[in-house]
Design an enzyme around this catalytic site. Structure first.
Site, PDB file in Angstrom:
ATOM      1  N   ASP A 227       1.110   4.279  -7.132  1.00  0.00           N
ATOM      2  CA  ASP A 227       0.396   5.857  -7.484  1.00  0.00           C
ATOM      3  C   ASP A 227       0.198   5.979  -8.771  1.00  0.00           C
ATOM      4  OD1 ASP A 227       0.428   5.793  -4.878  1.00  0.00           O
ATOM      5  OD2 ASP A 227       2.380   6.904  -4.718  1.00  0.00           O
TER       6      ASP A 227
ATOM      7  N   ASN B  24      -3.982  11.068  -2.000  1.00  0.00           N
ATOM      8  CA  ASN B  24      -4.892   9.998  -1.246  1.00  0.00           C
ATOM      9  C   ASN B  24      -6.590  10.130  -1.755  1.00  0.00           C
ATOM     10  OD1 ASN B  24      -6.888   8.690   1.031  1.00  0.00           O
ATOM     11  ND2 ASN B  24      -4.869   7.406   0.889  1.00  0.00           N
ATOM     12  N   SER B  25      -7.033   9.186  -2.151  1.00  0.00           N
ATOM     13  CA  SER B  25      -8.216   9.360  -2.599  1.00  0.00           C
ATOM     14  C   SER B  25      -9.347   9.585  -1.761  1.00  0.00           C
ATOM     15  CB  SER B  25      -8.807   7.828  -3.212  1.00  0.00           C
ATOM     16  OG  SER B  25      -7.854   7.500  -4.386  1.00  0.00           O
TER      17      SER B  25
ATOM     18  N   SER C  85       0.938  -1.122  -0.088  1.00  0.00           N
ATOM     19  CA  SER C  85       0.030   0.087  -0.056  1.00  0.00           C
ATOM     20  C   SER C  85       1.057   1.223  -0.054  1.00  0.00           C
ATOM     21  CB  SER C  85      -0.861  -0.047   1.336  1.00  0.00           C
ATOM     22  OG  SER C  85      -1.433   1.365   1.486  1.00  0.00           O
ATOM     23  N   GLY C  86       0.529   2.024  -0.783  1.00  0.00           N
ATOM     24  CA  GLY C  86       1.436   3.515  -1.054  1.00  0.00           C
ATOM     25  C   GLY C  86       0.894   4.130   0.283  1.00  0.00           C
ATOM     26  N   LEU C  87      -0.239   4.225   0.623  1.00  0.00           N
ATOM     27  CA  LEU C  87      -0.642   4.953   2.127  1.00  0.00           C
ATOM     28  C   LEU C  87       0.051   4.355   3.249  1.00  0.00           C
ATOM     29  CD1 LEU C  87      -2.380   6.718   3.971  1.00  0.00           C
ATOM     30  CD2 LEU C  87      -4.179   4.909   3.944  1.00  0.00           C
TER      31      LEU C  87
ATOM     32  N   LYS D 107      -0.023  12.908  -6.915  1.00  0.00           N
ATOM     33  CA  LYS D 107      -1.395  12.558  -6.219  1.00  0.00           C
ATOM     34  C   LYS D 107      -1.741  12.561  -4.935  1.00  0.00           C
ATOM     35  CE  LYS D 107      -2.302   9.236  -4.233  1.00  0.00           C
ATOM     36  NZ  LYS D 107      -1.964   7.783  -4.375  1.00  0.00           N
TER      37      LYS D 107
ATOM     38  N   GLU E 133      -2.590   4.279 -11.049  1.00  0.00           N
ATOM     39  CA  GLU E 133      -3.755   5.265 -10.929  1.00  0.00           C
ATOM     40  C   GLU E 133      -3.842   6.220 -11.919  1.00  0.00           C
ATOM     41  OE1 GLU E 133      -3.866   8.256  -7.228  1.00  0.00           O
ATOM     42  OE2 GLU E 133      -3.407   6.021  -6.796  1.00  0.00           O
TER      43      GLU E 133
ATOM     44  N   ASP F  17       0.454  10.452   1.927  1.00  0.00           N
ATOM     45  CA  ASP F  17       0.132   9.723   0.718  1.00  0.00           C
ATOM     46  C   ASP F  17      -0.248  10.761  -0.397  1.00  0.00           C
ATOM     47  OD1 ASP F  17      -0.088   7.695  -0.977  1.00  0.00           O
ATOM     48  OD2 ASP F  17      -2.401   7.217  -0.170  1.00  0.00           O
TER      49      ASP F  17
ATOM     50  N   HIS G 159     -12.512   2.368  -8.093  1.00  0.00           N
ATOM     51  CA  HIS G 159     -12.347   2.856  -6.826  1.00  0.00           C
ATOM     52  C   HIS G 159     -13.580   3.838  -6.540  1.00  0.00           C
ATOM     53  CE1 HIS G 159     -10.410   3.096  -3.065  1.00  0.00           C
ATOM     54  NE2 HIS G 159      -9.563   3.938  -3.308  1.00  0.00           N
TER      55      HIS G 159
ATOM     56  N   ARG H 105      -6.019   1.665 -12.499  1.00  0.00           N
ATOM     57  CA  ARG H 105      -6.894   2.019 -11.553  1.00  0.00           C
ATOM     58  C   ARG H 105      -7.483   3.346 -11.811  1.00  0.00           C
ATOM     59  NH1 ARG H 105      -5.117   3.031  -5.059  1.00  0.00           N
ATOM     60  NH2 ARG H 105      -6.407   5.134  -4.734  1.00  0.00           N
TER      61      ARG H 105
ATOM     62  N   ASP I 167       1.126  -0.819  -5.028  1.00  0.00           N
ATOM     63  CA  ASP I 167       0.697   0.497  -5.360  1.00  0.00           C
ATOM     64  C   ASP I 167       1.569   1.430  -6.115  1.00  0.00           C
ATOM     65  OD1 ASP I 167      -0.964   2.903  -5.332  1.00  0.00           O
ATOM     66  OD2 ASP I 167      -1.414   2.601  -3.019  1.00  0.00           O
TER      67      ASP I 167
END
Length: 320
Positions: free
Chosen positions: A105, A140-141, A64-66, A138, A132, A76, A207, A176, A103
Protein backbone atom coordinates in the site's frame (compact mmCIF):
# COMPACT_ATOMS: atom_id res chain seq x y z
CA UNK A 1 18.46 -4.20 10.02
CA UNK A 2 17.05 -7.45 8.64
CA UNK A 3 18.28 -10.66 10.24
CA UNK A 4 19.95 -12.99 7.67
CA UNK A 5 19.28 -15.94 9.98
CA UNK A 6 15.56 -15.47 9.41
CA UNK A 7 16.01 -16.16 5.70
CA UNK A 8 17.90 -19.38 6.41
CA UNK A 9 15.21 -20.56 8.84
CA UNK A 10 12.47 -19.88 6.28
CA UNK A 11 14.44 -21.74 3.62
CA UNK A 12 14.78 -24.76 5.88
CA UNK A 13 11.05 -24.72 6.71
CA UNK A 14 10.12 -24.53 3.02
CA UNK A 15 12.44 -27.42 2.23
CA UNK A 16 10.56 -29.59 4.69
CA UNK A 17 7.27 -28.77 2.98
CA UNK A 18 8.64 -28.78 -0.59
CA UNK A 19 11.89 -30.77 -0.67
CA UNK A 20 13.96 -29.88 -3.73
CA UNK A 21 11.63 -27.03 -4.71
CA UNK A 22 14.31 -24.36 -4.37
CA UNK A 23 16.30 -25.73 -7.30
CA UNK A 24 16.07 -23.43 -10.29
CA UNK A 25 14.09 -20.72 -8.48
CA UNK A 26 14.81 -17.24 -9.88
CA UNK A 27 15.23 -14.27 -7.59
CA UNK A 28 12.71 -11.46 -7.76
CA UNK A 29 15.45 -9.10 -8.88
CA UNK A 30 16.34 -11.42 -11.75
CA UNK A 31 12.72 -11.58 -12.86
CA UNK A 32 12.03 -7.86 -12.72
CA UNK A 33 15.28 -6.88 -14.40
CA UNK A 34 14.76 -9.12 -17.44
CA UNK A 35 14.23 -6.69 -20.30
CA UNK A 36 13.87 -8.93 -23.40
CA UNK A 37 10.56 -10.46 -22.29
CA UNK A 38 8.05 -9.77 -19.52
CA UNK A 39 7.95 -11.77 -16.32
CA UNK A 40 4.57 -12.64 -14.85
CA UNK A 41 3.61 -12.45 -11.17
CA UNK A 42 0.46 -14.22 -9.98
CA UNK A 43 -1.70 -12.92 -7.18
CA UNK A 44 -1.92 -14.94 -3.98
CA UNK A 45 -3.56 -14.05 -0.70
CA UNK A 46 -2.84 -17.01 1.58
CA UNK A 47 -0.73 -20.15 1.80
CA UNK A 48 -3.09 -22.27 -0.30
CA UNK A 49 -3.32 -19.83 -3.21
CA UNK A 50 0.47 -19.39 -3.08
CA UNK A 51 1.01 -23.14 -3.33
CA UNK A 52 -1.47 -23.41 -6.22
CA UNK A 53 0.20 -20.58 -8.15
CA UNK A 54 3.61 -22.17 -7.72
CA UNK A 55 2.25 -25.54 -8.81
CA UNK A 56 0.82 -23.91 -11.96
CA UNK A 57 4.31 -22.77 -12.94
CA UNK A 58 4.47 -19.11 -11.94
CA UNK A 59 7.94 -17.89 -11.00
CA UNK A 60 6.89 -15.26 -8.47
CA UNK A 61 3.89 -14.11 -6.45
CA UNK A 62 2.09 -10.82 -5.90
CA UNK A 63 0.79 -10.59 -2.33
CA UNK A 64 -2.19 -8.41 -3.20
CA UNK A 65 -3.43 -5.87 -0.69
CA UNK A 66 -6.94 -6.09 -2.13
CA UNK A 67 -7.00 -9.88 -1.96
CA UNK A 68 -5.41 -10.20 1.47
CA UNK A 69 -7.79 -7.58 2.87
CA UNK A 70 -10.78 -9.33 1.30
CA UNK A 71 -9.74 -12.72 2.64
CA UNK A 72 -9.55 -11.18 6.14
CA UNK A 73 -12.97 -9.53 5.76
CA UNK A 74 -11.68 -5.99 5.29
CA UNK A 75 -11.89 -3.40 2.53
CA UNK A 76 -8.82 -2.34 0.58
CA UNK A 77 -8.58 0.94 2.46
CA UNK A 78 -5.87 0.19 5.04
CA UNK A 79 -8.45 -1.50 7.27
CA UNK A 80 -6.20 -4.54 7.63
CA UNK A 81 -3.16 -3.76 9.78
CA UNK A 82 0.38 -4.17 8.56
CA UNK A 83 0.98 -6.87 11.15
CA UNK A 84 -1.89 -8.89 9.67
CA UNK A 85 -0.37 -8.52 6.21
CA UNK A 86 3.04 -9.66 7.49
CA UNK A 87 1.45 -12.75 9.09
CA UNK A 88 -0.24 -13.70 5.82
CA UNK A 89 2.97 -13.20 3.85
CA UNK A 90 4.85 -15.45 6.27
CA UNK A 91 2.32 -18.23 5.65
CA UNK A 92 2.67 -17.71 1.89
CA UNK A 93 6.46 -17.83 2.11
CA UNK A 94 6.25 -21.04 4.12
CA UNK A 95 3.97 -22.68 1.54
CA UNK A 96 5.80 -21.68 -1.65
CA UNK A 97 9.44 -21.45 -2.72
CA UNK A 98 9.03 -18.73 -5.32
CA UNK A 99 9.72 -15.09 -4.42
CA UNK A 100 6.97 -12.77 -3.19
CA UNK A 101 6.51 -9.11 -4.07
CA UNK A 102 4.25 -7.61 -1.42
CA UNK A 103 1.68 -4.90 -2.05
CA UNK A 104 2.72 -2.57 0.76
CA UNK A 105 0.00 0.00 0.00
CA UNK A 106 1.39 3.44 0.86
CA UNK A 107 3.60 2.09 3.63
CA UNK A 108 0.96 2.33 6.37
CA UNK A 109 2.02 5.84 7.34
CA UNK A 110 5.13 7.96 6.96
CA UNK A 111 8.77 6.97 6.45
CA UNK A 112 8.96 5.33 9.87
CA UNK A 113 6.00 3.03 9.26
CA UNK A 114 7.21 2.21 5.76
CA UNK A 115 10.68 1.17 6.89
CA UNK A 116 9.30 -0.90 9.76
CA UNK A 117 6.89 -2.73 7.45
CA UNK A 118 9.64 -3.40 4.91
CA UNK A 119 11.99 -4.78 7.56
CA UNK A 120 9.33 -7.08 8.99
CA UNK A 121 8.29 -8.28 5.54
CA UNK A 122 11.89 -9.17 4.72
CA UNK A 123 12.31 -10.98 8.02
CA UNK A 124 9.18 -13.01 7.31
CA UNK A 125 10.04 -14.13 3.81
CA UNK A 126 9.17 -11.39 1.33
CA UNK A 127 11.53 -10.71 -1.56
CA UNK A 128 10.32 -7.19 -2.22
CA UNK A 129 7.75 -4.54 -1.44
CA UNK A 130 5.76 -2.17 -3.64
CA UNK A 131 4.86 1.22 -2.18
CA UNK A 132 2.31 3.52 -3.82
CA UNK A 133 2.54 7.30 -3.72
CA UNK A 134 -0.83 7.96 -2.11
CA UNK A 135 -1.82 9.47 1.19
CA UNK A 136 -2.60 7.31 4.21
CA UNK A 137 -5.12 5.76 4.52
CA UNK A 138 -5.31 4.72 0.89
CA UNK A 139 -8.33 3.67 -1.14
CA UNK A 140 -8.34 0.98 -3.82
CA UNK A 141 -7.40 2.55 -7.15
CA UNK A 142 -10.63 1.47 -8.84
CA UNK A 143 -13.01 2.75 -6.15
CA UNK A 144 -14.31 6.32 -6.36
CA UNK A 145 -12.41 9.43 -7.37
CA UNK A 146 -10.73 10.39 -4.08
CA UNK A 147 -7.10 9.45 -4.60
CA UNK A 148 -4.93 12.17 -3.02
CA UNK A 149 -1.28 11.77 -3.88
CA UNK A 150 1.60 12.06 -1.46
CA UNK A 151 3.94 15.01 -1.86
CA UNK A 152 6.91 13.89 -3.97
CA UNK A 153 9.59 14.78 -1.42
CA UNK A 154 7.74 13.06 1.41
CA UNK A 155 7.24 9.87 -0.61
CA UNK A 156 10.90 9.89 -1.63
CA UNK A 157 11.65 9.91 2.10
CA UNK A 158 9.64 6.71 2.47
CA UNK A 159 11.62 5.06 -0.34
CA UNK A 160 14.98 6.16 1.06
CA UNK A 161 14.03 4.96 4.53
CA UNK A 162 13.14 1.51 3.19
CA UNK A 163 16.43 1.28 1.31
CA UNK A 164 18.40 2.28 4.40
CA UNK A 165 16.47 -0.08 6.65
CA UNK A 166 16.71 -3.12 4.33
CA UNK A 167 20.05 -2.83 2.50
CA UNK A 168 19.82 -6.42 1.25
CA UNK A 169 20.57 -6.19 -2.52
CA UNK A 170 18.11 -9.01 -3.22
CA UNK A 171 15.19 -7.11 -1.66
CA UNK A 172 13.39 -5.26 -4.45
CA UNK A 173 11.74 -1.89 -3.87
CA UNK A 174 9.06 -0.99 -6.42
CA UNK A 175 7.64 2.54 -6.49
CA UNK A 176 4.03 2.60 -7.66
CA UNK A 177 2.84 5.77 -9.37
CA UNK A 178 -0.84 6.67 -9.07
CA UNK A 179 -0.70 9.95 -11.00
CA UNK A 180 -2.64 8.55 -13.97
CA UNK A 181 -5.26 7.05 -11.64
CA UNK A 182 -5.65 10.44 -9.95
CA UNK A 183 -5.99 12.23 -13.31
CA UNK A 184 -2.73 14.21 -13.28
CA UNK A 185 -1.39 12.97 -16.61
CA UNK A 186 1.95 11.94 -18.06
CA UNK A 187 3.98 14.99 -17.01
CA UNK A 188 3.27 14.36 -13.32
CA UNK A 189 3.79 10.61 -13.71
CA UNK A 190 7.18 11.10 -15.32
CA UNK A 191 8.28 13.72 -12.79
CA UNK A 192 7.47 11.30 -10.01
CA UNK A 193 9.21 8.40 -11.76
CA UNK A 194 12.44 10.41 -12.07
CA UNK A 195 12.28 11.45 -8.42
CA UNK A 196 11.60 7.91 -7.23
CA UNK A 197 14.45 6.53 -9.30
CA UNK A 198 16.76 9.08 -7.70
CA UNK A 199 15.45 8.07 -4.25
CA UNK A 200 16.53 4.46 -4.82
CA UNK A 201 13.56 2.59 -6.30
CA UNK A 202 14.53 -0.54 -8.23
CA UNK A 203 11.51 -0.46 -10.55
CA UNK A 204 8.51 1.70 -11.39
CA UNK A 205 4.93 0.40 -11.35
CA UNK A 206 2.72 2.61 -13.48
CA UNK A 207 -1.00 2.14 -12.89
CA UNK A 208 -4.08 2.98 -14.95
CA UNK A 209 -7.84 2.51 -14.64
CA UNK A 210 -8.52 2.85 -18.36
CA UNK A 211 -9.86 -0.08 -20.38
CA UNK A 212 -7.10 0.30 -22.98
CA UNK A 213 -3.33 0.46 -22.47
CA UNK A 214 -2.74 3.74 -24.29
CA UNK A 215 -1.50 5.81 -21.35
CA UNK A 216 0.61 2.93 -20.01
CA UNK A 217 2.31 2.44 -23.38
CA UNK A 218 2.77 6.20 -23.72
CA UNK A 219 4.48 6.31 -20.33
CA UNK A 220 6.76 3.43 -21.32
CA UNK A 221 7.81 5.24 -24.51
CA UNK A 222 8.60 8.44 -22.63
CA UNK A 223 10.30 6.69 -19.73
CA UNK A 224 12.60 4.67 -22.03
CA UNK A 225 13.35 1.99 -19.45
CA UNK A 226 15.43 4.13 -17.14
CA UNK A 227 14.23 1.60 -14.57
CA UNK A 228 12.21 -1.56 -15.22
CA UNK A 229 8.50 -0.90 -15.72
CA UNK A 230 5.89 -3.02 -13.93
CA UNK A 231 2.22 -2.98 -14.95
CA UNK A 232 -1.11 -4.28 -13.62
CA UNK A 233 -3.48 -4.80 -16.59
CA UNK A 234 -6.61 -5.48 -14.52
CA UNK A 235 -8.69 -2.99 -16.52
CA UNK A 236 -7.03 -3.35 -19.92
CA UNK A 237 -7.04 -7.14 -19.80
CA UNK A 238 -7.72 -7.64 -23.54
CA UNK A 239 -4.31 -6.28 -24.50
CA UNK A 240 -2.05 -8.97 -26.03
CA UNK A 241 1.16 -9.66 -24.13
CA UNK A 242 3.01 -8.99 -27.39
CA UNK A 243 2.25 -5.29 -26.94
CA UNK A 244 3.87 -5.30 -23.51
CA UNK A 245 6.86 -7.11 -24.91
CA UNK A 246 7.22 -4.60 -27.74
CA UNK A 247 7.02 -1.73 -25.25
CA UNK A 248 9.83 -3.19 -23.14
CA UNK A 249 7.61 -3.85 -20.12
CA UNK A 250 9.57 -5.77 -17.52
CA UNK A 251 6.87 -7.34 -15.38
CA UNK A 252 3.14 -8.00 -15.64
CA UNK A 253 1.13 -8.62 -12.47
CA UNK A 254 -2.09 -10.63 -12.63
CA UNK A 255 -3.24 -8.82 -9.53
CA UNK A 256 -6.45 -10.31 -8.12
CA UNK A 257 -7.51 -13.29 -10.18
CA UNK A 258 -7.04 -16.05 -7.62
CA UNK A 259 -9.31 -14.18 -5.22
CA UNK A 260 -11.91 -13.48 -7.89
CA UNK A 261 -11.77 -17.09 -9.11
CA UNK A 262 -12.31 -18.31 -5.54
CA UNK A 263 -15.35 -16.05 -5.16
CA UNK A 264 -16.90 -17.39 -8.37
CA UNK A 265 -16.18 -21.02 -7.50
CA UNK A 266 -17.43 -20.82 -3.92
CA UNK A 267 -20.57 -18.95 -4.97
CA UNK A 268 -21.31 -21.59 -7.62
CA UNK A 269 -20.82 -24.51 -5.23
CA UNK A 270 -22.84 -22.91 -2.43
CA UNK A 271 -25.71 -22.12 -4.82
CA UNK A 272 -25.76 -25.67 -6.16
CA UNK A 273 -25.69 -27.30 -2.73
CA UNK A 274 -28.44 -25.14 -1.27
CA UNK A 275 -30.64 -25.64 -4.33
CA UNK A 276 -30.09 -29.38 -4.65
CA UNK A 277 -29.79 -30.16 -0.93
CA UNK A 278 -27.04 -32.57 -1.89
CA UNK A 279 -23.33 -32.63 -2.67
CA UNK A 280 -23.61 -35.47 -5.19
CA UNK A 281 -24.06 -33.14 -8.16
CA UNK A 282 -20.96 -31.09 -7.52
CA UNK A 283 -18.53 -33.79 -6.37
CA UNK A 284 -16.93 -34.12 -9.80
CA UNK A 285 -16.56 -30.33 -10.09
CA UNK A 286 -14.45 -29.75 -6.97
CA UNK A 287 -10.95 -30.80 -6.01
CA UNK A 288 -10.66 -34.20 -4.40
CA UNK A 289 -9.41 -34.60 -0.88
CA UNK A 290 -6.42 -36.47 -2.27
CA UNK A 291 -5.57 -33.41 -4.36
CA UNK A 292 -5.71 -31.26 -1.25
CA UNK A 293 -3.53 -33.66 0.73
CA UNK A 294 -1.00 -33.83 -2.12
CA UNK A 295 -0.92 -30.04 -2.50
CA UNK A 296 -0.24 -29.60 1.20
CA UNK A 297 2.43 -32.33 1.08
CA UNK A 298 0.92 -34.74 3.59
CA UNK A 299 3.33 -37.32 2.13
CA UNK A 300 6.24 -35.51 3.76
CA UNK A 301 4.52 -35.74 7.14
CA UNK A 302 3.91 -39.47 6.71
CA UNK A 303 7.57 -40.01 5.80
CA UNK A 304 8.65 -37.94 8.82
CA UNK A 305 6.44 -40.01 11.12
CA UNK A 306 8.13 -43.15 9.84
CA UNK A 307 11.52 -41.61 10.53
CA UNK A 308 10.95 -39.95 13.89
CA UNK A 309 8.11 -41.74 15.70
CA UNK A 310 8.96 -45.00 17.52
CA UNK A 311 7.35 -48.14 16.12
CA UNK A 312 5.15 -50.11 18.47
CA UNK A 313 5.97 -53.85 18.54
CA UNK A 314 3.00 -56.10 19.34
CA UNK A 315 1.20 -53.28 21.06
CA UNK A 316 4.27 -52.39 23.12
CA UNK A 317 6.48 -49.36 22.90
CA UNK A 318 4.06 -46.93 24.51
CA UNK A 319 5.55 -44.19 26.64
CA UNK A 320 5.95 -45.08 30.31
Amino acid sequence: MSDPRRGRILSEKRHLRNPGASEGVSTLRDLICIRDRPSFLMEAHDALSAAIAQRAGFKALWASGLSISSSLGYRDANEASWTQVVEVVERMADAAEIPILVDGDSGFGNFNNARLVARKLRQHGASGVCLEDTAFPKMNSFVGDRHPLAEIGEFCGRLKAVKDQVPDPEFVLVARIEALIAGYGQHEALARAHAYAEAGADAILIHSRKSDPSEILAFARLWRNRLPVVIVPTKYYCTPVAEYRAAGISTVIWANHNMRAAISAMRHVCDRIIQEESIAGIEDEVATLDELFELMNYGELSAAEEKYLPRAADGQGQAR
